[in-house]
Design a protein around this motif. Structure first.
Motif, short mmCIF file in Angstrom:
data_model
loop_
_atom_site.label_atom_id
_atom_site.label_comp_id
_atom_site.label_asym_id
_atom_site.label_seq_id
_atom_site.Cartn_x
_atom_site.Cartn_y
_atom_site.Cartn_z
N SER A 17 0.82 -1.23 0.00
CA SER A 17 0.00 0.00 0.00
C SER A 17 0.85 1.27 0.00
CB SER A 17 -0.91 0.02 1.24
OG SER A 17 -1.80 -1.07 1.21
N TYR A 18 1.94 1.25 0.75
CA TYR A 18 2.65 2.51 1.01
C TYR A 18 4.12 2.50 0.58
CZ TYR A 18 -1.46 3.09 3.95
OH TYR A 18 -2.76 3.17 4.40
N GLY A 19 4.63 1.36 0.16
CA GLY A 19 6.06 1.29 -0.17
C GLY A 19 6.46 2.26 -1.27
N LEU A 63 5.04 5.04 -2.14
CA LEU A 63 4.94 6.41 -1.62
C LEU A 63 6.21 6.78 -0.85
CD1 LEU A 63 1.87 7.64 0.49
CD2 LEU A 63 4.18 7.87 1.35
N GLN A 82 -5.34 8.44 8.65
CA GLN A 82 -4.73 8.73 7.36
C GLN A 82 -3.24 8.36 7.43
OE1 GLN A 82 -5.81 12.89 6.63
NE2 GLN A 82 -7.37 12.12 5.21
N PRO A 83 -2.93 7.08 7.26
CA PRO A 83 -1.54 6.63 7.39
C PRO A 83 -0.57 7.36 6.46
CG PRO A 83 -3.03 4.76 7.28
CD PRO A 83 -3.84 5.96 6.97
N SER A 84 -1.05 7.78 5.30
CA SER A 84 -0.16 8.47 4.36
C SER A 84 0.42 9.73 5.00
CB SER A 84 -0.90 8.84 3.08
OG SER A 84 -1.32 7.69 2.41
N THR A 85 -0.41 10.46 5.71
CA THR A 85 0.04 11.69 6.36
C THR A 85 1.14 11.38 7.36
OG1 THR A 85 -2.19 12.54 6.14
CG2 THR A 85 -0.75 13.69 7.66
N TYR A 112 4.28 10.51 5.51
CA TYR A 112 4.91 11.69 4.91
C TYR A 112 5.83 12.36 5.93
CZ TYR A 112 2.94 12.52 0.24
OH TYR A 112 2.67 12.46 -1.09
#
Lengths: 186, 288
Positions: free
Chosen positions: A18-20, A22, A60-63, A66
């Motif tokens: 999902s996030y690698g 990013l 919001q794991p992306s935040t 980041y």
């Protein structure tokens, strides 16, 4: 060995899926080096594993990622600059990245060099603004400060960057300053 | 310095960098595009972002670029290997923490006593004889002397060359070198596990020139039996411990590709000075 983290490999694989991309893309943007970006990717996920309970609570794991990635990479940029300075001081052939910008690669090197030399709070905001294309209101929400503070720090970043470039005898292309015709509602 | 009296302008040019792609208030940041991909946007945000991407060429291109980046990562990265590596690193730092905490209760025995008493307790860990400890000196470099304290012993003694060790034994290192630097000590055991022996923090610890300078922590050996290579790295400048571990991991991978079994690894390849020592752990005897 020690207690294993309370997370299994399948879950970690899912997080990478999902996030690698990013994390790796952001690390590459800041570090300007593929191998460094790979190491940073792993270091970020080690932190995720060690703080997995916090991570699972994020709406919001992306935040969250980041911020972790940005600060980790900025620390690496600074550590690398200190190492270069130390090695240079004892006669090593390591050289600092010249602050010049004539094409995409040079622009990346310029940004990288500026991030290494300017204060961390300014550098972090500069990454969000110039690399991630966030507007000032978005950065303000991310960091929990006022939009005016963000604008003020961005101006300080640009002013200090101009000074560094001037000291290095480099004339930035396209002029500097604060365009007043383009507006974001922020 | 105080904040400016009015709101600052919203567009600021970065010296030497191209103009930002955002053209208007509806344009999406990379964060928004990432959140679109990971499903973190609300229904309304998602609809607005998708609608904008369909109309704005710059944001559409940025969206496509991020999608390609995700597709490339998914198709080229070995997710299982990445996950295993991250778990292994997390466990290595966890075990380091365990050693430190394992050490702390014993140092904490003199709680309520004076600082001098604590110093005395520490002194009990120092060698009792003047026998030269085994060490590995590097040309122009440094060496580490090693002392061991067995669980049933009151004080630590010199670790002699070839002396077997056991799970639960504690090691303390002393620095011998004419140069200052930033020191990190890692170990590779027979199972290929890399552990951090020193320092407890995230950055190599500054060390002064001197002879028999004790490092301010000790490690307790775990239950993994067999040979173990201890690699001390002294760098001229501060270095992240994680960078040393990453270098050890690369050296380990290279050694494995060349058919060398754990814990054998080659030079770490850092612009630093290395010193090495090999120890052997065997099962605890029933009576010592």
């Amino acid at each position: 060995m020690g207690r294993p983290p309370s997370v299994d490999r399948a879950e970690i694989e899912g997080l990478y899926r999902s996030y690698g991309a990013l994390v790796r893309r952001r690390a590459r943007s800041i570090l300007n080096d593929d191998r460094e970006a790979e190491d940073a990717l792993q270091e970020v996920f080690v932190r995720v594993i060690k703080s997995v309970a916090d991570f699972r609570r994020q709406s919001q794991p992306s935040t969250w990622l980041y911020r972790i990635t940005t600060n980790l990479c900025l620390n690496r940029v600074r550590d690398a600059r200190r190492r270069r300075a130390r090695l240079a001081s004892v006669g090593d052939s390591a050289k600092a990245i010249p602050p010049t910008a004539t094409g995409p690669a040079e622009t990346a090197a310029t940004v990288h060099n500026l991030l290494a030399q300017l204060p961390q709070d300014l550098a972090e905001i500069a990454v969000y603004y110039f690399v991630d294309e966030m507007d000032q209101a978005e950065i303000a929400r991310l960091l929990g400060v006022s939009r005016r503070t963000i604008g003020y720090r961005l101006e300080r970043f640009v002013a200090q960057a101009r000074q560094l470039l001037a000291e290095a005898g480099v004339a930035p292309p396209g002029g500097l300053g604060v365009p007043k015709t383009e507006g974001e509602s922020g | 310095m105080t904040e400016p009296p009015t709101d600052p302008p919203n567009d600021i040019a970065l010296p030497g960098a191209p103009a930002r792609r955002r053209l208007g208030p509806g344009c999406a940041s990379d964060l928004t595009l990432d959140q679109l991909a990971t499903g973190e946007l609300s229904v309304a945000e998602r609809a607005a972002t998708l609608g904008h991407i369909g109309l704005c060429a710059a944001c559409g291109q940025a969206h496509n670029r991020l999608q390609e980046s995700r597709a490339t990562f998914a198709s080229t990265a070995n997710l299982a290997a990445l996950a295993a590596d991250a778990l292994s690193r997390a466990q290595a730092t966890t075990s380091q923490r365990r050693w430190l905490f394992g050490w702390a209760p014993r140092l904490a025995l003199p709680v309520g006593l004076s600082a001098a008493a604590v110093v005395m307790a520490l002194a009990l860990l120092m060698p009792s004889s003047g026998v030269a400890p085994p060490d590995t000196r590097t040309k122009g470099g440094f060496s580490l002397s090693t002392y061991v304290k067995h669980p049933d012993q009151e004080s630590a003694g010199t670790l002699h060359l070839g002396e077997p060790l056991h799970p639960g034994d504690r090691l303390q290192f002393r620095y011998n070198g004419s140069d200052a630097g930033f020191l990190t000590v890692v170990a590779v055991d027979g199972a290929g596990q890399i552990s951090i022996y020193f320092p407890p923090g995230e950055t190599a610890q500054k060390i002064q020139p001197g002879r028999d300078l004790p490092l301010p922590s000790a490690v307790e050996l775990d239950g993994t039996l067999g040979r173990e290579i201890i690699v001390a790295v002294r760098c001229a400048a501060p270095i992240a411990v994680s960078d040393v571990v990453a270098a050890a991991r690369r050296a380990q991978s290279l050694a494995g590709n060349n058919g060398r079994p754990a814990p054998d690894i080659g030079p770490l390849g850092l612009p630093c000075v290395e010193a090495r020592q090999e120890i052997t752990k065997i099962a605890q005897p029933k009576t010592r």
